[in-house]
Design a protein around this motif. Structure first.
Motif, PDB file in Angstrom:
ATOM      1  N   TYR A  37       3.309   1.870  -5.454  1.00 37.87           N
ATOM      2  CA  TYR A  37       1.906   1.456  -5.563  1.00 37.87           C
ATOM      3  C   TYR A  37       1.336   1.170  -4.177  1.00 37.87           C
ATOM      4  O   TYR A  37       0.240   1.619  -3.845  1.00 37.87           O
ATOM      5  N   GLU A  38       2.083   0.427  -3.360  1.00 33.79           N
ATOM      6  CA  GLU A  38       1.634   0.099  -2.002  1.00 33.79           C
ATOM      7  C   GLU A  38       1.451   1.360  -1.163  1.00 33.79           C
ATOM      8  O   GLU A  38       0.525   1.450  -0.364  1.00 33.79           O
ATOM      9  N   ALA A  39       2.347   2.335  -1.335  1.00 36.12           N
ATOM     10  CA  ALA A  39       2.315   3.550  -0.516  1.00 36.12           C
ATOM     11  C   ALA A  39       1.211   4.517  -0.941  1.00 36.12           C
ATOM     12  O   ALA A  39       0.636   5.208  -0.097  1.00 36.12           O
ATOM     13  N   VAL A  40       0.903   4.579  -2.221  1.00 36.27           N
ATOM     14  CA  VAL A  40      -0.008   5.601  -2.733  1.00 36.27           C
ATOM     15  C   VAL A  40      -1.461   5.137  -2.778  1.00 36.27           C
ATOM     16  O   VAL A  40      -2.373   5.907  -2.485  1.00 36.27           O
ATOM     17  N   VAL A  41      -1.678   3.890  -3.147  1.00 37.11           N
ATOM     18  CA  VAL A  41      -3.042   3.411  -3.379  1.00 37.11           C
ATOM     19  C   VAL A  41      -3.679   2.998  -2.057  1.00 37.11           C
ATOM     20  O   VAL A  41      -3.087   2.267  -1.262  1.00 37.11           O
ATOM     21  N   GLY A  42      -4.889   3.478  -1.830  1.00 38.24           N
ATOM     22  CA  GLY A  42      -5.632   3.137  -0.618  1.00 38.24           C
ATOM     23  C   GLY A  42      -6.147   1.707  -0.658  1.00 38.24           C
ATOM     24  O   GLY A  42      -6.136   1.060  -1.708  1.00 38.24           O
ATOM     25  N   PRO A  43      -6.635   1.201   0.478  1.00 33.49           N
ATOM     26  CA  PRO A  43      -7.067  -0.202   0.560  1.00 33.49           C
ATOM     27  C   PRO A  43      -8.153  -0.593  -0.449  1.00 33.49           C
ATOM     28  O   PRO A  43      -8.067  -1.642  -1.060  1.00 33.49           O
ATOM     29  N   ALA A  44      -9.166   0.238  -0.613  1.00 33.65           N
ATOM     30  CA  ALA A  44     -10.254  -0.119  -1.539  1.00 33.65           C
ATOM     31  C   ALA A  44      -9.758  -0.151  -2.979  1.00 33.65           C
ATOM     32  O   ALA A  44     -10.024  -1.103  -3.724  1.00 33.65           O
ATOM     33  N   LEU A  45      -9.028   0.890  -3.368  1.00 34.30           N
ATOM     34  CA  LEU A  45      -8.493   0.944  -4.728  1.00 34.30           C
ATOM     35  C   LEU A  45      -7.446  -0.143  -4.944  1.00 34.30           C
ATOM     36  O   LEU A  45      -7.349  -0.723  -6.025  1.00 34.30           O
ATOM     37  N   HIS A  46      -6.693  -0.449  -3.901  1.00 36.04           N
ATOM     38  CA  HIS A  46      -5.684  -1.519  -3.974  1.00 36.04           C
ATOM     39  C   HIS A  46      -6.358  -2.846  -4.272  1.00 36.04           C
ATOM     40  O   HIS A  46      -5.875  -3.634  -5.091  1.00 36.04           O
ATOM     41  N   TRP A  47      -7.481  -3.104  -3.595  1.00 35.41           N
ATOM     42  CA  TRP A  47      -8.186  -4.367  -3.823  1.00 35.41           C
ATOM     43  C   TRP A  47      -8.689  -4.463  -5.252  1.00 35.41           C
ATOM     44  O   TRP A  47      -8.659  -5.531  -5.858  1.00 35.41           O
ATOM     45  N   LEU A  48      -9.150  -3.341  -5.811  1.00 38.70           N
ATOM     46  CA  LEU A  48      -9.683  -3.345  -7.173  1.00 38.70           C
ATOM     47  C   LEU A  48      -8.593  -3.392  -8.242  1.00 38.70           C
ATOM     48  O   LEU A  48      -8.710  -4.114  -9.233  1.00 38.70           O
ATOM     49  N   THR A  49      -7.535  -2.607  -8.063  1.00 39.59           N
ATOM     50  CA  THR A  49      -6.505  -2.493  -9.108  1.00 39.59           C
ATOM     51  C   THR A  49      -5.372  -3.501  -8.964  1.00 39.59           C
ATOM     52  O   THR A  49      -4.654  -3.746  -9.919  1.00 39.59           O
ATOM     53  N   GLY A  50      -5.211  -4.043  -7.787  1.00 37.26           N
ATOM     54  CA  GLY A  50      -4.124  -5.006  -7.566  1.00 37.26           C
ATOM     55  C   GLY A  50      -4.209  -6.214  -8.477  1.00 37.26           C
ATOM     56  O   GLY A  50      -3.192  -6.802  -8.835  1.00 37.26           O
ATOM     57  N   TRP A  51      -5.428  -6.561  -8.877  1.00 33.56           N
ATOM     58  CA  TRP A  51      -5.628  -7.707  -9.774  1.00 33.56           C
ATOM     59  C   TRP A  51      -5.021  -7.459 -11.153  1.00 33.56           C
ATOM     60  O   TRP A  51      -4.803  -8.392 -11.913  1.00 33.56           O
ATOM     61  N   PHE A  52      -4.771  -6.203 -11.479  1.00 36.21           N
ATOM     62  CA  PHE A  52      -4.174  -5.854 -12.770  1.00 36.21           C
ATOM     63  C   PHE A  52      -2.703  -5.477 -12.632  1.00 36.21           C
ATOM     64  O   PHE A  52      -1.898  -5.820 -13.484  1.00 36.21           O
ATOM     65  N   VAL A  53      -2.371  -4.789 -11.545  1.00 35.86           N
ATOM     66  CA  VAL A  53      -1.010  -4.292 -11.351  1.00 35.86           C
ATOM     67  C   VAL A  53      -0.044  -5.432 -11.035  1.00 35.86           C
ATOM     68  O   VAL A  53       1.022  -5.544 -11.660  1.00 35.86           O
TER      69      VAL A  53
END
Length: 135
Positions: A37-53
């Protein structure tokens, strides 16, 4: 667990006990998912989806750790210390206090990953490797 591993129970229930091998496999799966997840997801998407993942990964990690701690005869609440230490040093230790968190992770790896569970039944349930035979 009675000889067969119920993976959904291992990942989503903190009750009962779990032997070493399935716990190691489950921990490796959770760490691999987090690293991927850390390697594939970009910073913007990480900020949005990290709250769920991350809450799902933490919950599953707490369940796996709790079951393994129960197998060693300890309270599942010790999982909180291991999870905090994991977050503190992820993805790599970079501060002075991370040394202490690394010691916690070394303790967890030895105690939960190398030491066998309590023989027989303990207050958390029967030994998952030698289930009680019904009389």
């Amino acid at each position: 667990m009675n000889g067969q591993i119920d993976w959904s129970e291992l990942f989503f229930s903190a009750a009962g006990r779990a032997p070493r091998a399935p716990s190691w496999i489950a921990a490796a799966i959770l760490l691999a998912i987090a690293a991927l997840y850390e390697a594939v997801v970009g910073p913007a998407l990480h900020w949005l989806t990290g709250w769920f993942v991350y809450p799902v990964l933490f919950y599953c990690g707490a369940c796996v750790l709790s079951k393994r701690l129960h197998d060693r005869g300890r309270s599942g609440w010790w999982a909180a210390l291991v999870l905090v230490a994991t977050v503190a040093v992820w993805p790599q230790p970079n501060s002075f206090f991370d040394f202490f968190f690394s010691l916690v992770l070394i303790w967890a790896a030895v105690d939960l990953g190398a030491m066998p569970g309590e023989g027989g039944t303990n207050r958390y349930g029967p030994n998952p490797l030698r289930p009680a035979v019904a009389a």
